[in-house]
Scaffold this active site. Structure first.
Site, short mmCIF file in Angstrom:
data_model
loop_
_atom_site.label_atom_id
_atom_site.label_comp_id
_atom_site.label_asym_id
_atom_site.label_seq_id
_atom_site.Cartn_x
_atom_site.Cartn_y
_atom_site.Cartn_z
N LYS B 111 103.54 41.42 76.93
CA LYS B 111 103.04 42.07 75.71
C LYS B 111 104.02 41.99 74.53
CE LYS B 111 104.73 45.73 78.36
NZ LYS B 111 104.43 46.49 79.56
N GLU B 135 95.36 38.16 78.99
CA GLU B 135 94.60 39.37 79.33
C GLU B 135 95.51 40.45 79.91
OE1 GLU B 135 90.85 39.98 79.24
OE2 GLU B 135 92.03 41.80 79.14
N VAL B 138 97.70 43.51 77.92
CA VAL B 138 97.20 44.79 77.39
C VAL B 138 96.33 45.50 78.43
CG1 VAL B 138 95.84 45.93 75.59
CG2 VAL B 138 97.19 43.90 75.03
N ILE B 142 91.97 46.22 82.66
CA ILE B 142 90.83 46.43 81.75
C ILE B 142 90.62 45.18 80.89
CG2 ILE B 142 89.87 47.87 79.93
CD1 ILE B 142 91.76 50.09 80.81
N GLU B 196 110.59 53.85 83.79
CA GLU B 196 111.81 53.07 84.00
C GLU B 196 113.05 53.91 83.71
OE1 GLU B 196 111.74 49.05 82.77
OE2 GLU B 196 109.59 49.08 82.38
N ASP B 207 105.86 50.27 73.54
CA ASP B 207 104.98 49.52 74.43
C ASP B 207 103.52 49.57 73.94
OD1 ASP B 207 104.49 48.43 77.41
OD2 ASP B 207 103.04 50.03 77.02
N LYS B 211 100.86 46.51 72.35
CA LYS B 211 99.50 46.28 72.83
C LYS B 211 98.49 46.46 71.69
CE LYS B 211 100.81 47.75 77.47
NZ LYS B 211 100.96 48.96 78.33
N GLY B 308 100.26 48.30 87.36
CA GLY B 308 100.27 48.24 88.82
C GLY B 308 100.05 46.83 89.31
#
Lengths: 453, 453
Positions: B111, B135, B138, B142, B196, B207, B211, B308
């Protein structure tokens, strides 16, 4: 405007100029430049099938493109793509067959036709080397067909849950918000144009069953028999049931549900209790939503408008642009594998909501009989709630680990001992019941109400 | 298994074998047959870049495919497609450039790289006649990039709202559920592996800003400067703020928001108050969600797992199958139109939540000063709530029709009159404030609390 590439002219025949047809016509005009930029094609509607040439439509349309005769459109050689938004089985089926046989692509919004005759129509399209697209047939503007047919390729979908009928969702939402009865809200929905004069298809779950069948066929490469889907409508639900469900921490939604169990597909359309954390629990009013559970991505939920002029027109026109940009690469659904009838029923063991309404003195003893019955069955009594008015007592039990037949037998037993049978309702609960305790060992659900302490 | 068509062999070079890389490797093996059936291709991972050859990975992998040298992969002529899941700007950028220049397709989950250098990398891919797909960069699994790039063709998107960072959503959800403080929940999230060691990028909105920039670039065919996005993190939010927001009928979520106003794009990533009926209000824990508002279809909301091993792997592999099935028909994003910096800021007039915490006697007078200040500004005081503990008074005001500068000036004035400046927090409210009344004419919000009646 500078053209990056040579414009291709695409000619469309529009079958039907009602709400959706009007939306398609207006959007093709309004977003003409966007479609041209992104597809390289100018799209022109050259012929439109209508019932009444002179009808006032609220938008400008060249009367010379209107025709009353299907055959006039079907014999029009210049048409590349037909858009069918008439609805119903006949003559839509015959028109689509003729269009496909003349090797023209067809885009349809017809859920009943696709659910009942999709397999043969898709075969016909394949034989003729053309495509039959039907995004608008399920959940209006929500691209769930595209997700299943065009996107989820490396994923295998193994469960589908959806709010697939906007009318019944609107009625349940209004009943829940205002405490009004089903007939009252239905009548208002009819006067607002949200429900049809004959609301059977919407409120008895037929419409949702058509849509569930289409999604299931796509997800599992199969062909289910719509008539075999376990189906229950919303007409028997009372305002008190919605209130009792709320007290128990749940919302009632008409849920279409399909999943595979022991190698068999199990499909149902039933009003179901959803916990507040369920992704479909807050999808209200005329909105539709679908949750796809797939093996790699997990749960994907899509929410949007399930009906209406522009959301449905959007689905039709996105099918059109898919045809223009993807052409031969569109994945062809294969619905030839017929499902055996037996597998269409939901498994009967699960969690249930049982309610009972009658005069307080009578239902009191009936309630005790119901709870005693649950003990005998060895089921779980997870929770109990009641609402008492001067003349009526409304009670609800949340039951786990019982079969539907067991609960139905219990309801029958109770009806026999009662001098005047109470009104009972049995609904499914989606997912686990989190607060479940064994009725035999601990009656925590009952402690909330001293009546059965 | 009967093959319908000749199998095509596709060879993949995998750059990185961490959480996402491992998920990609395992899924390509496990769903090999599904991918073959649906794409006609067998996909083989022939070379994998790792940092440590001997690391225990919890799954079987032929050690001969592992390599420590990027150049070894990049010079491997048999590779058709590279998958980059290393992350970070360097050496990911140089590796991708070299891969594209050698005319191989690249799929990336990166990203930061796409947000900062996407325009030039996409141009490079175009120049070399190959594709760069992203894909997975982001919202994990989804398919929102697919929605914007591959699906919504006839629609013009004019607003994007999203919960784009799972870590901060998890922290806000936990704080809200348990009443614990930000540092406490962050520390727990770190020990659980949800955050993190250096959580800055997640909790300060960087972050989410990456996105949001990627989605905005796709929706508007443009290139926004990430550094110019109006950005506010969640680290200053207290448990009391979440409680006060709840009392006011709202949930607090870190929302990325982009829309066009008067021809300029306005982008922000800010913790915002959402009414309970907002489609993103109930998206909890590590889930992500995006609502796209488009001109034909209306609002489309997509909810799923934003991070994940498998959700992200799913996005990577769906990009791969898109390459295999759509090939040359994939729409090429054009991010060459640079946005001017000024247009990246949110408009300042809107609805706000202002809270103030201090010792009761002091904040009481400060509260009165704040309310008097609002009167002077001519804003709307829609609601007021407070929580009083023995030593502290936490107060919150819901304000409408004021500018952020006005409220900030008011906070500064108050700080000057207070002997010990109270802790204040200013948050945006998404959408209309429904119960708004003119503070000058009717103080219905105040009636709820006799303190300012």
């Amino acid at each position: 405007m500078i053209q990056k590439q040579a414009q291709k002219q695409v000619k469309v025949g529009l079958l039907g100029l009602g709400t959706v047809g009007g939306g398609v016509y207006k959007t093709l005009l309004k977003n003409r430049d966007t479609i041209l930029t992104r597809t390289g094609c100018t799209v022109e509607v050259v012929n439109v099938l209508v019932r009444d040439r002179g009808k006032e439509r609220g938008f400008a349309i060249d009367p010379s493109v209107l025709t009353l005769e299907p055959q006039e459109l079907l014999s029009d050689e210049q048409i590349d793509i037909y858009i069918e938004v008439i609805g119903g089985l006949h003559p839509a089926k015959e028109i689509i067959e003729q269009a496909l046989n003349s090797k023209r692509h067809v885009i349809t919004a017809n859920k009943e036709l696709m659910a009942k005759h999709g397999a043969e129509l898709l075969r016909l399209a394949h034989q003729n080397g053309v495509h039959l697209l039907f995004e608008a047939s399920v959940a209006g503007g929500i691209p769930v067909i595209h997700m299943l047919q065009g996107y989820l390729t490396a994923n295998r979908v193994h469960e589908i849950s959806g709010i697939l009928n906007g009318t019944s969702n609107y009625i349940l939402t209004e009943m829940s918000k205002t405490g009004r009865s089903f007939p009252e809200v239905l009548s208002e929905a009819q006067s607002l144009g949200y429900a049809e004069a004959d609301p059977t298809s919407d409120v008895e779950g037929f419409d949702a069953a058509y849509k569930l069948a289409i999604l299931t066929n796509l997800a599992y490469d199969t062909c289910v028999d719509v008539a075999q889907i376990d189906r229950q409508g919303i007409s028997e639900i009372s305002g008190h049931d919605l209130k009792l469900a709320e007290q128990l921490g749940y919302t009632v939604k008409l849920i279409g549900h399909a999943h595979e169990q022991d190698g068999a597909l199990r499909l149902s359309v039933r009003p179901s209790l959803l916990a507040g954390s369920h992704p479909l629990a807050r999808v209200d009013d005329v909105f539709n939503a679908v949750t796809l559970r797939a093996d790699v991505v997990g749960d994907l939920t899509l929410i949007g408008r399930g009906a209406g002029e522009f959301p449905t027109a959007s689905a039709v026109i996105e099918d059109l642009t898919t045809l223009l940009t993807q052409g031969e690469n569109i994945r062809r659904p294969n619905w030839d594998r017929v499902q055996t009838a037996a597998s269409h029923a939901e498994p009967k063991v699960g969690n249930f909501y049982l309610s009972c309404t009658g005069c307080p003195t009578q239902t009191d003893s009936i309630g005790q009989a119901i709870q005693a019955g649950i003990t005998t069955l060895g089921g779980i009594l997870a929770d109990y709630q009641s609402i008492e008015t001067t003349e009526r007592l409304h009670q609800a039990w949340l039951l786990g680990g019982v079969t539907e037949e067991q609960v139905n037998a219990l309801i029958e037993n109770v009806a026999q001992i009662a001098p005047e049978p109470p009104i009972t309702l049995l609904l499914r609960v989606e997912g686990e019941i989190s607060t479940g305790v064994k009725w035999e060992t601990e009656a925590s659900g009952l402690e909330k109400n001293p009546r059965y302490a």
